[in-house]
Scaffold this active site. Structure first.
Site, PDB file in Angstrom:
ATOM      1  N   LYS A 151       0.333   3.651  -2.841  1.00  0.00           N
ATOM      2  CA  LYS A 151      -0.791   4.588  -2.924  1.00  0.00           C
ATOM      3  C   LYS A 151      -0.362   6.040  -2.732  1.00  0.00           C
ATOM      4  CE  LYS A 151      -3.874   0.897  -1.790  1.00  0.00           C
ATOM      5  NZ  LYS A 151      -4.243   0.037  -0.723  1.00  0.00           N
ATOM      6  N   SER A 180      -6.944   2.935   2.701  1.00  0.00           N
ATOM      7  CA  SER A 180      -6.036   2.104   1.909  1.00  0.00           C
ATOM      8  C   SER A 180      -6.818   1.343   0.845  1.00  0.00           C
ATOM      9  CB  SER A 180      -5.242   1.141   2.792  1.00  0.00           C
ATOM     10  OG  SER A 180      -4.182   0.574   2.065  1.00  0.00           O
ATOM     11  N   SER A 228       0.781  -1.233   0.000  1.00  0.00           N
ATOM     12  CA  SER A 228       0.000   0.000   0.000  1.00  0.00           C
ATOM     13  C   SER A 228       0.814   1.285   0.000  1.00  0.00           C
ATOM     14  CB  SER A 228      -0.954   0.000   1.190  1.00  0.00           C
ATOM     15  OG  SER A 228      -1.972  -0.955   0.972  1.00  0.00           O
TER      16      SER A 228
END
Length: 198
Positions: A63, A115, A60
């Site tokens: 991101k 997330s 993640s």
């Protein structure tokens, strides 16, 4: 005066005994992580690194770059329609529904606060038409900001053989994240709409 001298002498002896029993020691920083980097965001100075150039899966953390590309390339007020592919993306989610319409800004909150892998796909499809084309933008942006030896294959960080930033190259990205507010006025200081704010 003698009482004061006796007290000072007793204090000195007590301190000497204390430091003898519990000596001051410095210890090297260590971590159980296979790769790590700690840096001062303001100066960019590396404070600690361990195996910082190893090719790693980063999930993640991807991101952050997805958000940077979306803010640079998109309009926060754009209305995005959620596709089936986005709504059914595996992993962490902001629970988007097929056909749902949200602003790009709301999707960015879902991307970074929840997330949301689904939000990442919806953003990529909106900005570039596909995850693959968005990954090309991510790679171009990564090279532009100094993230050499990194490759991005998707906007959400799901495992892929061509998705492997090296931690040492990530030293530039957190600083960019903190500067997003200065560059693009986002995120605003107000509360997220996902948390019931304005």
């Amino acid at each position: 005066m003698q009482t004061l001298l006796r007290r000072l002498a007793a204090l000195g002896i007590a301190l000497a005994a204390l430091f003898t029993l519990f000596p001051c020691q410095t210890h090297a920083v260590s971590t159980s992580a296979s790769s790590a980097i700690l840096m001062d965001v303001d100066s960019g100075r590396v404070l600690y690194e361990q195996n910082a150039d190893a090719k790693m899966l980063i999930a993640s953390t991807t991101k952050i770059l997805t958000a940077l590309v979306a803010i640079r390339e998109g309009d926060l007020n754009d209305v995005v329609t959620v596709s089936r592919e986005a709504a059914y993306t595996e992993g962490s989610s902001m629970y988007l529904k097929v056909g749902e319409k949200l602003t790009l800004e709301t999707l960015l909150y879902g991307l970074l606060l929840c997330s949301g892998n689904d939000a990442a796909v919806a953003i990529a499809e909106h900005i570039s038409g596909s995850q693959e084309d968005f990954a090309k933008l991510m790679n171009a942006t990564a090279r532009e900001i100094g993230m050499e030896h990194s490759s991005f294959a998707n906007p959400n960080g799901l495992d892929h053989e061509d998705h492997y930033p090296r931690p040492g190259t990530w030293r530039v990205l957190p600083a960019r994240r903190w500067k997003m507010r200065l560059w693009y006025g986002w995120p605003p200081p107000a509360a997220s709409p996902l948390a019931g704010g304005p």
